[in-house]
Design a protein around this motif. Structure first.
Motif, short mmCIF file in Angstrom:
data_model
loop_
_atom_site.label_atom_id
_atom_site.label_comp_id
_atom_site.label_asym_id
_atom_site.label_seq_id
_atom_site.Cartn_x
_atom_site.Cartn_y
_atom_site.Cartn_z
N GLY A 1 -7.88 2.44 -0.03
CA GLY A 1 -7.15 3.69 0.19
C GLY A 1 -6.43 3.75 1.52
O GLY A 1 -5.61 4.64 1.73
N GLN B 1 -3.10 8.57 -2.59
CA GLN B 1 -4.20 7.66 -2.91
C GLN B 1 -4.71 7.82 -4.34
O GLN B 1 -5.03 6.83 -5.01
N HIS C 1 -1.98 6.42 -6.65
CA HIS C 1 -1.40 5.15 -6.18
C HIS C 1 0.12 5.19 -6.17
O HIS C 1 0.77 4.14 -6.27
N VAL D 1 -1.33 -1.72 1.57
CA VAL D 1 -2.28 -0.79 0.95
C VAL D 1 -3.41 -1.59 0.30
O VAL D 1 -3.18 -2.67 -0.25
#
Length: 308
Positions: free
Chosen positions: A177, A245, A248, A205
């Protein structure tokens, strides 16, 4: 009111002249700034240049606009006029009447009797186009090699460094995350660091590996759920940096193009037409994240010579 009080009329005329004069001076200032303050290679020089050019252009247009509005409100009469609707093409008589109204308006503006005002208006309107033409002509011989976007500063083995602190990143320090803004190792010591950074910026990420949907030919481009994509939007090149998060999704704040980081940064919403280019990454013997290569496709917006 200017149309009934001679003193107020004269005062309003001077005010309009001053507004046109401001536009003239602002246009001249714009031209001086264009030649005296080139953008240069540093953020400070670009800031100074853009600020000077922006202020000059804004004041030039503002002067003309305010002068036109003030002229109409203070120097022309405010008598209301109305006419009935007719068929789309007016009769010859009505057309002649319209011409007379236009002549009346021209006479009401008294531009023929206001020499200073006429000169100020003509000067402002004549000079302003230079603020558009000069930069166009000045950039005519510039570098238009769009092929330069096919390559960035990334090379095989270059470490991924945090931006702006310029620290190497260990894979073990990237939690699920978390998001890192990344630049290539050594980019600040390159010949044109600002230009190189504008092309090479990356968003890193880490996802749960189970959430990743990777194409067969890209399964080795990530590392334990860590993926890296170009931050330059494929629509018009704005920085893509707003990560959500739970979904995504990666959002471009300029025109709301949205990319799915878990699925190859494919476009899920907005005007962008292609996914964000992915940077293939791995780790070195010390556990630091490094690039496997440069991007395998051009970064940034699509353009007429971009290879498919």
């Amino acid at each position: 009111m200017g149309d009934t009080d001679p003193k107020a009329n004269k005062r309003a005329e001077r005010q309009v002249v001053v507004l046109f004069a401001i536009s003239v001076l602002a246009t001249i200032g714009f031209l001086i700034a264009y030649f005296a303050l080139p953008p240069g290679e540093t953020a400070d020089s670009m800031l100074r240049s853009n600020l000077a050019l922006g202020l000059g252009l804004a004041l030039s247009l503002l002067g003309i606009g305010l002068a036109a509005v003030h002229w109409a409100k203070a120097l022309m009469n405010d008598h209301e006029k109305s006419e009935d609707r007719h068929q789309l093409r007016s009769s010859d008589k009505d057309r002649e009447a319209a011409v007379e109204v236009l002549k009346e308006g021209a006479a009401d503006s008294a531009i023929g009797r206001r020499g200073v005002l006429q000169g100020a208006m003509i000067s402002a309107l004549a000079l302003f186009p230079l603020a558009i033409v000069v930069p166009i002509v000045g950039n005519a011989g510039g570098e238009w090699n769009v092929g330069a976007f096919r390559h960035t500063f990334w090379r095989k083995g270059r470490k991924l460094m945090t931006d702006p602190s310029n620290r190497p990143i260990k894979a073990a320090d990237v939690t699920i995350g978390s998001v890192f803004h990344v630049i290539p190792e050594g980019i600040n010591e390159s010949e044109n660091p600002l230009n190189e950074k504008a092309k090479a910026v990356v968003l890193l990420v880490r996802l749960d590996p189970a959430d990743l949907k990777e194409a067969e030919d890209r399964k080795g481009w990530s590392y334990d759920g860590i993926v890296a994509y170009s931050k330059i939007c494929t629509h018009v090149g704005c920085p893509v940096a707003l990560y959500e998060q739970q979904t995504h999704h990666l959002l471009c704040p300029c025109h709301q193009s949205t990319f799915d980081v878990a699925d190859g940064a494919k476009v899920v919403f907005g005007p962008a037409k292609r996914p964000l280019p992915q940077l293939p990454i791995t780790v070195d013997d010390e556990g630091y994240l490094i690039a496997q290569s440069d991007f395998t496709e051009p970064i940034g917006p699509s353009y007429w010579e971009r290879l498919k």
